[in-house]
Design a protein around this motif. Structure first.
Motif, PDB file in Angstrom:
ATOM      1  N   UNK A   1      -2.878   3.816   5.657  1.00 20.32           N
ATOM      2  CA  UNK A   1      -4.122   3.132   5.032  1.00 20.32           C
ATOM      3  C   UNK A   1      -3.992   1.306   5.468  1.00 20.32           C
ATOM      4  N   UNK A   2      -5.324   1.220   5.154  1.00 19.80           N
ATOM      5  CA  UNK A   2      -5.257  -0.290   5.284  1.00 19.80           C
ATOM      6  C   UNK A   2      -6.221  -0.947   4.744  1.00 19.80           C
ATOM      7  N   UNK A   3      -5.867  -2.711   4.265  1.00 18.23           N
ATOM      8  CA  UNK A   3      -6.498  -3.064   3.852  1.00 18.23           C
ATOM      9  C   UNK A   3      -6.668  -4.671   3.996  1.00 18.23           C
ATOM     10  N   UNK A   4      -7.916  -5.187   4.892  1.00 19.88           N
ATOM     11  CA  UNK A   4      -8.355  -6.596   5.056  1.00 19.88           C
ATOM     12  C   UNK A   4      -8.832  -7.371   3.977  1.00 19.88           C
ATOM     13  N   UNK A   5      -8.253  -8.456   3.635  1.00 18.30           N
ATOM     14  CA  UNK A   5      -9.159  -9.221   3.277  1.00 18.30           C
ATOM     15  C   UNK A   5      -8.806 -10.682   3.070  1.00 18.30           C
ATOM     16  N   UNK A   6      -9.371 -11.974   3.394  1.00 21.88           N
ATOM     17  CA  UNK A   6      -9.370 -12.811   3.465  1.00 21.88           C
ATOM     18  C   UNK A   6      -8.714 -12.982   4.998  1.00 21.88           C
ATOM     19  N   UNK A   7      -8.898 -12.047   5.610  1.00 19.15           N
ATOM     20  CA  UNK A   7      -8.109 -12.424   7.846  1.00 19.15           C
ATOM     21  C   UNK A   7      -7.262 -11.783   7.802  1.00 19.15           C
ATOM     22  N   UNK A   8      -6.425 -11.235   6.215  1.00 28.58           N
ATOM     23  CA  UNK A   8      -5.081 -10.698   6.796  1.00 28.58           C
ATOM     24  C   UNK A   8      -5.214  -9.507   6.609  1.00 28.58           C
ATOM     25  N   UNK A   9      -4.247  -8.211   7.273  1.00 34.46           N
ATOM     26  CA  UNK A   9      -4.468  -6.827   6.734  1.00 34.46           C
ATOM     27  C   UNK A   9      -3.141  -6.579   6.449  1.00 34.46           C
ATOM     28  N   UNK A  10      -3.423  -5.181   6.134  1.00 40.21           N
ATOM     29  CA  UNK A  10      -1.965  -5.041   5.902  1.00 40.21           C
ATOM     30  C   UNK A  10      -1.872  -3.113   6.014  1.00 40.21           C
TER      31      UNK A  10
ATOM     32  N   UNK B   1      -1.501  -8.983  -4.743  1.00 38.99           N
ATOM     33  CA  UNK B   1      -3.051  -9.858  -4.986  1.00 38.99           C
ATOM     34  C   UNK B   1      -3.761  -9.367  -4.029  1.00 38.99           C
ATOM     35  N   UNK B   2      -4.607  -8.626  -4.992  1.00 43.22           N
ATOM     36  CA  UNK B   2      -5.693  -7.940  -4.180  1.00 43.22           C
ATOM     37  C   UNK B   2      -7.304  -9.038  -4.619  1.00 43.22           C
ATOM     38  N   UNK B   3      -7.886  -9.469  -3.782  1.00 46.04           N
ATOM     39  CA  UNK B   3      -8.954  -9.689  -4.094  1.00 46.04           C
ATOM     40  C   UNK B   3     -10.282  -9.015  -4.644  1.00 46.04           C
ATOM     41  N   UNK B   4     -10.854  -9.587  -4.873  1.00 43.99           N
ATOM     42  CA  UNK B   4     -12.555  -8.527  -5.546  1.00 43.99           C
ATOM     43  C   UNK B   4     -12.938  -8.288  -4.376  1.00 43.99           C
ATOM     44  N   UNK B   5     -13.001  -8.711  -2.788  1.00 43.27           N
ATOM     45  CA  UNK B   5     -13.920  -8.559  -1.977  1.00 43.27           C
ATOM     46  C   UNK B   5     -12.745  -8.013  -0.836  1.00 43.27           C
TER      47      UNK B   5
ATOM     48  N   UNK C   1       0.762  -0.717   0.476  1.00 43.94           N
ATOM     49  CA  UNK C   1       0.128  -0.029   0.297  1.00 43.94           C
ATOM     50  C   UNK C   1       1.004   1.231   0.241  1.00 43.94           C
ATOM     51  N   UNK C   2       0.857   1.748  -0.657  1.00 40.91           N
ATOM     52  CA  UNK C   2       1.418   3.826  -1.213  1.00 40.91           C
ATOM     53  C   UNK C   2       0.533   4.881  -1.161  1.00 40.91           C
ATOM     54  N   UNK C   3       0.744   5.378  -0.076  1.00 39.47           N
ATOM     55  CA  UNK C   3       0.172   6.426   0.674  1.00 39.47           C
ATOM     56  C   UNK C   3       0.616   7.847  -0.273  1.00 39.47           C
ATOM     57  N   UNK C   4       0.017   8.577  -0.414  1.00 40.90           N
ATOM     58  CA  UNK C   4       0.268   9.938  -0.752  1.00 40.90           C
ATOM     59  C   UNK C   4      -0.344  11.015  -0.708  1.00 40.90           C
ATOM     60  N   UNK C   5      -0.610  11.774  -0.304  1.00 37.53           N
ATOM     61  CA  UNK C   5      -1.325  13.651  -0.398  1.00 37.53           C
ATOM     62  C   UNK C   5      -1.523  14.503   1.036  1.00 37.53           C
ATOM     63  N   UNK C   6      -0.471  13.969   1.592  1.00 32.88           N
ATOM     64  CA  UNK C   6      -0.305  14.689   2.732  1.00 32.88           C
ATOM     65  C   UNK C   6       0.215  15.914   2.865  1.00 32.88           C
TER      66      UNK C   6
ATOM     67  N   UNK D   1     -11.536  -1.679   2.995  1.00 36.63           N
ATOM     68  CA  UNK D   1      -9.844  -0.523   2.829  1.00 36.63           C
ATOM     69  C   UNK D   1     -10.412   0.476   4.148  1.00 36.63           C
ATOM     70  N   UNK D   2      -9.432   0.797   4.799  1.00 42.01           N
ATOM     71  CA  UNK D   2      -9.574   2.378   5.885  1.00 42.01           C
ATOM     72  C   UNK D   2      -7.991   3.365   5.269  1.00 42.01           C
ATOM     73  N   UNK D   3      -8.402   3.806   6.566  1.00 43.62           N
ATOM     74  CA  UNK D   3      -8.000   5.101   6.528  1.00 43.62           C
ATOM     75  C   UNK D   3      -7.777   5.152   8.323  1.00 43.62           C
ATOM     76  N   UNK D   4      -6.380   5.266   8.740  1.00 41.05           N
ATOM     77  CA  UNK D   4      -6.548   5.831  10.178  1.00 41.05           C
ATOM     78  C   UNK D   4      -5.711   6.300  10.416  1.00 41.05           C
TER      79      UNK D   4
END
Length: 114
Positions: free
Chosen positions: A94-103, A26-30, A3-8, A33-36
Motif C-alpha cells: 500500500x502507498x499513500x501520497x500527500x503534498x508531494x511525498x509518498x510513503x 501526520x495524515x492530511x485530509x487530501x 502504513x501497515x498492510x494486512x490480510x494476505x 492511497x493506492x495498492x501496488x
C-alpha cells in the motif's frame, strides 16, 4: 507516516481476500492511497487507487474483480479481491501520497493456487 498492510494469504483460484492498509502519523485530509503489487521477476505495478474524495482508478487486469475503498475516519484503505486468479499472485504493497511525498507500507503476500 507509517502504513501497515494486512490480510494476505493463500487462496484457491476463484476465491476472495480482503486486504487492509492502516495509515498513522501526520495524515492530511487530501491524499491519495493506492495498492501496488509485485510478482517475482516483474516490476511493481499499480492495482488500484482511491483519493480522499473517493475517486477510484483500477488496472485493466483487475477491473470488475477488485474493489478499493477507504474509511477516512480510520485512515484505512481496503482492497476486496474477488474471482482471484493465479496471475494475481504477488506481494501487495500500500502507498499513500500527500503534498508531494509518498510513503510505502510493508508488503503482504497473496498467493492464488490450488
Amino acid at each position: 507516516v507509517q502504513l501497515q498492510a494486512s490480510g494476505g494469504g493463500l487462496v484457491q483460484p476463484g476465491g476472495s481476500l480482503r486486504l487492509s492498509c492502516a495509515a498513522s502519523g501526520s495524515i492530511f485530509s487530501m491524499n491519495i492511497m493506492g495498492w501496488y503489487r509485485q510478482a517475482p521477476g516483474k516490476r511493481r505495478e499499480l492495482v488500484a487507487s482511491i483519493t480522499s474524495g473517493g475517486s477510484t482508478n483500477y488496472a485493466g487486469s483487475v477491473k470488475g474483480r477488485f474493489a478499493v475503498s477507504r474509511d477516512n475516519a480510520k485512515n484505512t484503505m481496503y482492497l476486496q479481491m474477488n474471482s482471484l486468479k493465479p496471475e494475481d499472485t504477488a506481494v501487495y504493497y500500500c502507498n499513500l501520497g500527500q503534498r508531494g511525498s509518498f510513503y510505502w507500507g510493508q508488503g503482504t503476500q497473496v498467493t492464488v493456487s490450488s
